[in-house]
Design a protein around this motif. Structure first.
Motif, PDB file in Angstrom:
ATOM      1  N   ASP A 174      29.483  62.620  26.403  1.00 13.17           N
ATOM      2  CA  ASP A 174      28.259  62.597  27.602  1.00 13.17           C
ATOM      3  C   ASP A 174      29.540  62.263  29.312  1.00 13.17           C
ATOM      4  O   ASP A 174      30.526  61.880  28.555  1.00 13.17           O
ATOM      5  CB  ASP A 174      27.429  61.067  27.631  1.00 13.17           C
ATOM      6  CG  ASP A 174      25.853  61.526  28.412  1.00 13.17           C
ATOM      7  OD1 ASP A 174      25.203  61.423  27.939  1.00 13.17           O
ATOM      8  OD2 ASP A 174      26.267  61.099  30.140  1.00 13.17           O
ATOM      9  N   MET A 175      28.845  62.671  30.083  1.00 13.30           N
ATOM     10  CA  MET A 175      29.396  62.180  31.586  1.00 13.30           C
ATOM     11  C   MET A 175      28.607  61.036  31.719  1.00 13.30           C
ATOM     12  O   MET A 175      30.034  60.553  33.044  1.00 13.30           O
ATOM     13  CB  MET A 175      29.170  63.378  32.760  1.00 13.30           C
ATOM     14  CG  MET A 175      28.774  64.598  31.895  1.00 13.30           C
ATOM     15  SD  MET A 175      27.855  65.881  33.723  1.00 13.30           S
ATOM     16  CE  MET A 175      27.606  65.017  34.879  1.00 13.30           C
ATOM     17  N   ASP A 176      28.299  60.214  31.696  1.00 16.14           N
ATOM     18  CA  ASP A 176      28.614  58.826  32.693  1.00 16.14           C
ATOM     19  C   ASP A 176      29.076  58.116  30.971  1.00 16.14           C
ATOM     20  O   ASP A 176      28.263  57.409  30.191  1.00 16.14           O
ATOM     21  CB  ASP A 176      26.579  57.887  32.106  1.00 16.14           C
ATOM     22  CG  ASP A 176      26.558  56.914  32.620  1.00 16.14           C
ATOM     23  OD1 ASP A 176      27.108  56.339  32.665  1.00 16.14           O
ATOM     24  OD2 ASP A 176      25.239  57.150  33.438  1.00 16.14           O
ATOM     25  N   GLU A 177      29.857  57.709  31.414  1.00 20.20           N
ATOM     26  CA  GLU A 177      31.086  56.938  30.742  1.00 20.20           C
ATOM     27  C   GLU A 177      30.574  55.204  30.425  1.00 20.20           C
ATOM     28  O   GLU A 177      30.942  54.938  29.319  1.00 20.20           O
ATOM     29  CB  GLU A 177      32.134  56.691  31.448  1.00 20.20           C
ATOM     30  CG  GLU A 177      33.001  57.700  31.961  1.00 20.20           C
ATOM     31  CD  GLU A 177      34.809  57.842  32.011  1.00 20.20           C
ATOM     32  OE1 GLU A 177      35.015  56.634  31.943  1.00 20.20           O
ATOM     33  OE2 GLU A 177      34.696  58.333  32.812  1.00 20.20           O
ATOM     34  N   GLN A 178      30.030  54.815  31.699  1.00 22.96           N
ATOM     35  CA  GLN A 178      29.472  53.721  31.391  1.00 22.96           C
ATOM     36  C   GLN A 178      28.426  53.162  30.591  1.00 22.96           C
ATOM     37  O   GLN A 178      28.552  52.316  29.676  1.00 22.96           O
ATOM     38  CB  GLN A 178      28.950  53.084  33.072  1.00 22.96           C
ATOM     39  CG  GLN A 178      30.215  52.258  33.796  1.00 22.96           C
ATOM     40  CD  GLN A 178      28.859  51.950  35.317  1.00 22.96           C
ATOM     41  OE1 GLN A 178      27.745  51.631  35.127  1.00 22.96           O
ATOM     42  NE2 GLN A 178      29.804  51.296  35.591  1.00 22.96           N
ATOM     43  N   LEU A 179      27.724  54.782  30.356  1.00 27.57           N
ATOM     44  CA  LEU A 179      26.630  54.742  29.491  1.00 27.57           C
ATOM     45  C   LEU A 179      26.848  54.631  27.905  1.00 27.57           C
ATOM     46  O   LEU A 179      26.715  54.374  27.153  1.00 27.57           O
ATOM     47  CB  LEU A 179      24.845  55.449  29.135  1.00 27.57           C
ATOM     48  CG  LEU A 179      24.397  55.091  30.647  1.00 27.57           C
ATOM     49  CD1 LEU A 179      22.752  55.841  31.491  1.00 27.57           C
ATOM     50  CD2 LEU A 179      23.325  53.519  30.134  1.00 27.57           C
TER      51      LEU A 179
ATOM     52  N   ALA B 287      34.591  61.287  26.586  1.00 27.63           N
ATOM     53  CA  ALA B 287      33.882  61.797  28.144  1.00 27.63           C
ATOM     54  C   ALA B 287      33.370  62.601  28.572  1.00 27.63           C
ATOM     55  O   ALA B 287      34.882  63.383  28.136  1.00 27.63           O
ATOM     56  CB  ALA B 287      34.301  60.635  29.658  1.00 27.63           C
TER      57      ALA B 287
ATOM     58  N   ALA C 268      24.497  59.711  25.390  1.00 31.73           N
ATOM     59  CA  ALA C 268      24.097  58.069  25.553  1.00 31.73           C
ATOM     60  C   ALA C 268      23.082  58.083  26.346  1.00 31.73           C
ATOM     61  O   ALA C 268      22.531  56.498  26.646  1.00 31.73           O
ATOM     62  CB  ALA C 268      25.364  57.882  26.731  1.00 31.73           C
ATOM     63  N   SER C 269      22.358  58.641  26.486  1.00 37.02           N
ATOM     64  CA  SER C 269      20.956  57.957  27.210  1.00 37.02           C
ATOM     65  C   SER C 269      19.658  59.562  26.213  1.00 37.02           C
ATOM     66  O   SER C 269      20.190  60.408  25.967  1.00 37.02           O
ATOM     67  CB  SER C 269      20.542  57.966  28.374  1.00 37.02           C
ATOM     68  OG  SER C 269      20.608  59.194  29.261  1.00 37.02           O
TER      69      SER C 269
ATOM     70  N   GLU D 113      32.265  66.458  30.978  1.00 38.76           N
ATOM     71  CA  GLU D 113      32.536  67.045  31.820  1.00 38.76           C
ATOM     72  C   GLU D 113      31.622  68.074  32.094  1.00 38.76           C
ATOM     73  O   GLU D 113      32.507  69.138  31.034  1.00 38.76           O
ATOM     74  CB  GLU D 113      33.661  67.297  32.811  1.00 38.76           C
ATOM     75  CG  GLU D 113      34.179  65.509  33.312  1.00 38.76           C
ATOM     76  CD  GLU D 113      35.556  65.870  34.402  1.00 38.76           C
ATOM     77  OE1 GLU D 113      35.715  67.176  35.254  1.00 38.76           O
ATOM     78  OE2 GLU D 113      36.360  65.192  34.324  1.00 38.76           O
TER      79      GLU D 113
END
Length: 83
Positions: free
Chosen positions: A36-41, A57, A14-15, A59
């Motif tokens: 990725d862990m970051d759902e928004q990104l 997503a 995600a980033s 974990e």
């Protein structure tokens, strides 16, 4: 298009370096699952790419369990494992 008809699962996609890897793989023809862990990104990147990119997503405590990413990869198409 070196990766045409290939599926990739990019953890941490995600980033940062993971995002760059996702973008590069898509430009080379791959279908990509962003894990990725970051759902928004992750969701934002999948929407931004305007590609049949899958978002999943994950974990860290489930890192050794392949089910979440495997399900998303399976939805993207056939998964090929290197020999």
């Amino acid at each position: 298009m070196r990766l045409r008809n290939k599926i990739a699962v990019v953890t941490g996609g995600a980033s940062g370096i993971g995002e760059a890897t996702v973008v590069d793989m898509i430009s080379e023809g791959a279908r990509v699952v962003i894990a990725d862990m970051d759902e928004q990104l992750g969701e934002a990147l999948a929407l931004k790419l305007n590609d049949p990119t899958q978002w999943q997503a994950v974990e860290p405590r489930h890192a050794l369990r392949p089910e979440p990413g495997a399900d998303a990869a399976g939805a993207a198409g056939e998964v090929e494992h290197p020999a």
